[in-house]
Scaffold this motif. Structure first.
Motif, PDB file in Angstrom:
ATOM      1  N   SER A  16       0.831  -1.206   0.000  1.00  0.00           N
ATOM      2  CA  SER A  16       0.000   0.000   0.000  1.00  0.00           C
ATOM      3  C   SER A  16       0.873   1.266   0.000  1.00  0.00           C
ATOM      4  O   SER A  16       0.514   2.256  -0.629  1.00  0.00           O
ATOM      5  N   ASP A  19       1.995   1.659  -3.519  1.00  0.00           N
ATOM      6  CA  ASP A  19       0.874   2.188  -4.307  1.00  0.00           C
ATOM      7  C   ASP A  19       0.704   3.692  -4.085  1.00  0.00           C
ATOM      8  O   ASP A  19       0.447   4.438  -5.037  1.00  0.00           O
ATOM      9  N   GLU A  20       0.843   4.139  -2.836  1.00  0.00           N
ATOM     10  CA  GLU A  20       0.741   5.578  -2.537  1.00  0.00           C
ATOM     11  C   GLU A  20       1.855   6.358  -3.215  1.00  0.00           C
ATOM     12  O   GLU A  20       1.624   7.455  -3.733  1.00  0.00           O
ATOM     13  N   LYS A  23       0.950   6.852  -6.782  1.00  0.00           N
ATOM     14  CA  LYS A  23      -0.074   7.898  -6.933  1.00  0.00           C
ATOM     15  C   LYS A  23       0.539   9.294  -6.848  1.00  0.00           C
ATOM     16  O   LYS A  23       0.135  10.196  -7.568  1.00  0.00           O
ATOM     17  N   ILE A  24       1.508   9.450  -5.967  1.00  0.00           N
ATOM     18  CA  ILE A  24       2.132  10.765  -5.785  1.00  0.00           C
ATOM     19  C   ILE A  24       3.030  11.121  -6.961  1.00  0.00           C
ATOM     20  O   ILE A  24       2.950  12.224  -7.500  1.00  0.00           O
ATOM     21  N   ASP A  26       4.052   9.101 -10.017  1.00  0.00           N
ATOM     22  CA  ASP A  26       3.983   8.596 -11.392  1.00  0.00           C
ATOM     23  C   ASP A  26       2.938   9.363 -12.196  1.00  0.00           C
ATOM     24  O   ASP A  26       1.953   8.804 -12.656  1.00  0.00           O
ATOM     25  N   ASN A  27       3.176  10.661 -12.354  1.00  0.00           N
ATOM     26  CA  ASN A  27       2.194  11.461 -13.087  1.00  0.00           C
ATOM     27  C   ASN A  27       2.813  12.381 -14.129  1.00  0.00           C
ATOM     28  O   ASN A  27       2.222  12.626 -15.154  1.00  0.00           O
ATOM     29  N   ASN A  62       4.214  17.291  -4.231  1.00  0.00           N
ATOM     30  CA  ASN A  62       4.698  15.911  -4.173  1.00  0.00           C
ATOM     31  C   ASN A  62       5.586  15.691  -2.956  1.00  0.00           C
ATOM     32  O   ASN A  62       5.491  14.661  -2.285  1.00  0.00           O
ATOM     33  N   GLN A  65       3.456  15.466   0.225  1.00  0.00           N
ATOM     34  CA  GLN A  65       2.768  14.174   0.305  1.00  0.00           C
ATOM     35  C   GLN A  65       3.734  13.047   0.670  1.00  0.00           C
ATOM     36  O   GLN A  65       3.400  12.167   1.467  1.00  0.00           O
TER      37      GLN A  65
END
Length: 188
Positions: A16, A19-20, A23-24, A26-27, A62, A65
């Motif tokens: 998890s 995964d977080e 999300k932070i 990989d954009n 980023n 976070q």
């Protein structure tokens, strides 16, 4: 500086948490980063984005976070190495058939920091080599790489499979004033 001989597993993190991190980070991948630190010479089929670059925060959202979800990891690093700061944070996506050719990371900042890898997307076909030893870095593990030794990476997957790592450099407090003053001197 106390780097591992080649590569060392430092600790484990949860799926998890990985995964977080995806999300932070990989954009957005920035084209202009392809030339940083001679990446255009050594990195083939690799995109990256820096959240922190040479202590300078490039993406405050980023970074905030990352800090908010990484208290346990930062505690581990502080206990292991002593108080410090993040010198660089990057997300690196290596496309299938991509490679990072053998190289050594040059510069005092790289020498005085601990190069940390957290694999977020990977499989058995991604091979990390330090000197003459081959490794498969597994998701859920946190590694330190001795980046002062010859190292390389190959993604032997088909072109659609992207290997993604969060990579950061943790520098202990004893080296920070020297590196920050060197940076200021070089920019004047």
């Amino acid at each position: 500086m106390n780097k591992p001989d080649r590569l060392e597993i430092l600790t484990e993190v949860s799926n998890s948490y990985c995964d977080e991190l995806l999300k932070i980070f990989d954009n957005t991948y920035k084209e202009e980063n392809k030339k940083l630190h001679n990446r255009d010479e050594h990195f083939k089929g690799v995109e990256c984005s820096f959240t922190v670059n040479g202590f300078k925060i490039e993406n405050k959202n980023n970074f905030k976070q990352f800090v908010n979800i990484s208290e346990e990891l930062f505690g581990f690093l502080k206990d292991r190495y002593g108080p410090g700061e993040i010198w660089n944070i990057q997300i690196a996506k290596m496309k299938g058939t991509g490679e990072i050719i053998p190289h050594v990371d040059l510069g005092l900042g790289f020498l005085f920091s601990h190069r940390i890898h957290i694999p977020l997307v990977t499989n058995q076909n991604v091979i990390f080599t330090v000197e003459d030893e081959r490794f498969h870095l597994k998701r859920g593990h946190v590694y330190e790489i001795n980046n002062s030794k010859l190292h390389s990476v190959q993604n032997k997957n088909d072109p659609t499979y992207n290997r993604i790592h969060l990579i950061f450099d943790y520098m202990t407090s004893e080296y920070i004033p020297f590196i920050k003053s060197e940076r200021e001197f070089n920019y004047q």
